[in-house]
Design an enzyme around this catalytic site. Structure first.
Site, PDB file in Angstrom:
ATOM      1  N   GLU A   1     -20.453   1.941  68.583  1.00 19.10           N
ATOM      2  CA  GLU A   1     -19.078   2.228  68.410  1.00 19.10           C
ATOM      3  C   GLU A   1     -18.370   0.826  68.759  1.00 19.10           C
ATOM      4  OE1 GLU A   1     -18.632   4.019  72.441  1.00 19.10           O
ATOM      5  OE2 GLU A   1     -19.270   5.967  71.715  1.00 19.10           O
TER       6      GLU A   1
ATOM      7  N   GLU B   1     -24.919  10.708  70.477  1.00 20.61           N
ATOM      8  CA  GLU B   1     -24.025  11.419  72.252  1.00 20.61           C
ATOM      9  C   GLU B   1     -23.014  11.974  71.210  1.00 20.61           C
ATOM     10  OE1 GLU B   1     -21.640   7.634  73.720  1.00 20.61           O
ATOM     11  OE2 GLU B   1     -23.553   6.239  73.254  1.00 20.61           O
TER      12      GLU B   1
HETATM   13  C1  BG6 Z   1     -19.951   6.031  74.492  1.00 17.14           C
HETATM   14  C2  BG6 Z   1     -20.617   5.004  75.328  1.00 17.14           C
HETATM   15  O1  BG6 Z   1     -17.902   5.543  74.162  1.00 17.14           O
HETATM   16  O2  BG6 Z   1     -18.925   6.988  75.740  1.00 17.14           O
HETATM   17  C3  BG6 Z   1     -21.214   5.385  76.154  1.00 17.14           C
HETATM   18  O3  BG6 Z   1     -21.587   4.868  73.965  1.00 17.14           O
HETATM   19  C4  BG6 Z   1     -20.807   5.651  77.652  1.00 17.14           C
HETATM   20  O4  BG6 Z   1     -22.028   3.878  76.192  1.00 17.14           O
HETATM   21  C5  BG6 Z   1     -19.940   7.075  77.447  1.00 17.14           C
HETATM   22  O5  BG6 Z   1     -21.233   5.578  78.896  1.00 17.14           O
HETATM   23  C6  BG6 Z   1     -19.536   8.045  77.482  1.00 17.14           C
HETATM   24  O6  BG6 Z   1     -18.206   6.550  78.493  1.00 17.14           O
HETATM   25  P1  BG6 Z   1     -17.727   6.517  79.458  1.00 17.14           P
HETATM   26  O7  BG6 Z   1     -16.271   6.090  80.061  1.00 17.14           O
HETATM   27  O8  BG6 Z   1     -17.154   8.014  80.688  1.00 17.14           O
HETATM   28  O9  BG6 Z   1     -19.153   6.007  80.261  1.00 17.14           O
END
Ligand code: BG6
Length: 476
Positions: A165, A376
């Site tokens: 990211e 993700e």
């Molecule tokens: C993504 C990242 O941006 O989102 C993760 O790659 C992150 O590391 C995930 O945990 C969710 O974001 P957050 O801030 O809710 O943990």
């Protein structure tokens, strides 16, 4: 639903510092995330990264759970400072062995490792020595680390993602990097560090192709498509601009070897453009990506912004109370982000938009004709462990179901999608909200304040996902 292709990979994701813990065990050096999360702990009361989900000690049990769910893939990251405690120089053999054991255990259980080389956790030593990603020296240290790990695990790992990211790191640079005060007033540094990451990414692509027989590599991007707030032409143009600066500025580099011209023209007009040295663009062009890994959570919405607005980057919701995000990203004369009233959101103001995933897959495939994988996708929520050890997370099932359907629609229309790895395999330390916001298929019994024993419990979503995987997506 009709079946997904037989070779489609099903699994889930994590990242090292968010789940491993053991932050100073067996020779690991500190990373910038150990420090950032300690600061978050002191200021907001969120858990720090010292124990996280204790995956370092529970990895066999975690892989057993993955096997139970029928995983055929698992995406995780390597901790640079577990392997090179000081960022370079002496190798920590216990750290190297940990990832061999993890990968071997995965393979023994028929689970394909998808390895991320870098997920926010730069060794602290490199920040102290030369300010980390803000200094070009980091590219050489990254190259040394990448060469080492690619060579070390080359016989076991086919799929590699380089840097997690970059676009989100630009938006939230102080949360994803330890930035010294002297840089904070000048937003140009955000784009400079991204430029160094582009060099590092290209080097890693070349290394995978040089070292790993049949190896495939790509970046993992945080991607939200941007819709226009209204049908007014100036809003449509704002959405186009937002898509260029937030998304294509990154993907054009990886798949065309150029900086998106319109985004770059805007950055130059605001004094935000990175310095590019002779030979940099040639290096960037040489690093070919085989696929794009997508981290998709939400879509966004943009509207016209006048020249009189103040420049600002994305805000964050620290409380999990709807509507408490502290401000919208604004680029004067280019675009500003706004709420999309047609979509529901999570408690943390992230819009819920499965069609946005279908839109993104189709759009990116149209643009670049490259295979995509989802590394993700998920919903952050306050899950509740009941007295009888259950977690009834129907909202997660609903969220995943609609996103899986969206992927299938994209596949049926001709888009090549390789894998679905939602976020996250187990509850992890959220980058912005500690353990109050959970993403896992597996519940980890700890809170921000009480580490307890990090006992694992299967959530309802994990049983549902098992059926999905075992029926190759037919039973949703
Ligand atoms: C993504 C990242 O941006 O989102 C993760 O790659 C992150 O590391 C995930 O945990 C969710 O974001 P957050 O801030 O809710 O943990």
């Amino acid at each position: 639903m009709s079946r997904f292709p037989d070779d489609f990979l099903w699994g889930a994701s994590t990242s090292a510092y968010q789940c491993e813990g053991a932050s100073l065990e067996d020779g690991k050096g500190l990373s910038q995330q150990d420090v950032i999360n300690k600061q978050n702990h002191d200021i907001y009361g969120f858990a720090d990264a010292s124990v996280a989900s204790d995956h370092y000690h529970h990895y066999k049990e975690d892989i057993k759970l993955m096997k139970e769910m029928g995983f055929t893939a698992y995406r995780f990251s390597l901790s640079w400072s577990r392997i090179f405690p000081k960022g370079r120089g002496e190798v920590n053999q216990k750290g190297v062995a940990f990832y061999h054991n993890l990968i071997d255990e995965l393979k023994k259980n028929g689970i394909e490792p998808i390895v991320t080389i870098y997920h926010y956790d730069l060794p602290l030593q490199l920040v102290e020595e030369y300010d980390g990603w803000l200094n070009r020296k980091v590219v050489d240290d990254f190259a040394n680390y990448a060469r080492f790990v690619i060579n070390e695990y080359k016989d076991k790992v086919k799929y590699w993602t380089t840097i997690n990211e970059q676009g989100i790191i630009v938006q939230y640079w102080t949360k994803k990097c330890l930035i010294k005060d002297k840089y904070l007033k000048d937003d140009r540094w955000r784009y400079q560090l991204n430029h160094y990451m582009n060099l590092a990414h290209a080097i890693a692509c070349n290394l995978v192709h040089e070292i790993v027989p049949g190896g495939l590599v790509g970046s993992a991007t945080g991607y939200s498509p941007v819709y226009a707030h209204s049908s007014k032409p100036e809003d449509a143009l704002a959405a186009l601009h937002a898509n260029e600066l937030r998304n294509l500025y990154y993907t054009d580099i990886w798949f065309k070897g150029i900086y998106n011209e319109n985004a770059m023209a805007y950055l130059k007009s605001r004094g935000l453009a990175p310095e590019i040295a002779e030979g940099d663009m040639e290096l960037i062009k040489s690093g070919k990506s085989d696929f794009l890994a997508l981290n998709y959570y939400r879509s966004d919405c943009a509207e016209y912004a006048s020249n009189n607005e103040n420049e600002r980057f994305m805000g964050v919701n620290l409380t999990g109370e709807k509507g408490k995000t502290d401000g919208e990203e604004t680029h004067p004369g280019f675009y500003k982000m706004c709420k999309n009233e047609s979509l529901d959101t999570t408690e943390w103001d992230w819009s819920i938009d499965p069609i946005g995933l279908e839109y993104t897959l189709k759009d990116l495939y149209d643009r670049y004709r490259i295979p995509l994988m989802i590394t993700e996708n998920g919903i952050g929520a306050r899950d509740i462990l009941t007295n009888d050890g259950k977690i009834h997370d129907q909202y997660r099932i609903d969220y995943m179901k609609e996103h899986i359907k969206a992927i299938k629609r994209a596949i049926d229309s001709g888009v090549k999608v390789l894998a679905y790895c939602p976020w996250s395999m187990m509850d992890i330390l959220s980058t912005t909200n500690g353990y109050s916001k959970r993403y896992g298929l597996i519940y980890v019994d700890r809170t921000d304040k009480d580490i307890k024993e990090c006992k694992r419990y299967r959530k309802d979503s994990s049983y549902w996902y098992e059926k999905v995987i075992k029926s190759k997506g037919e039973e949703l």
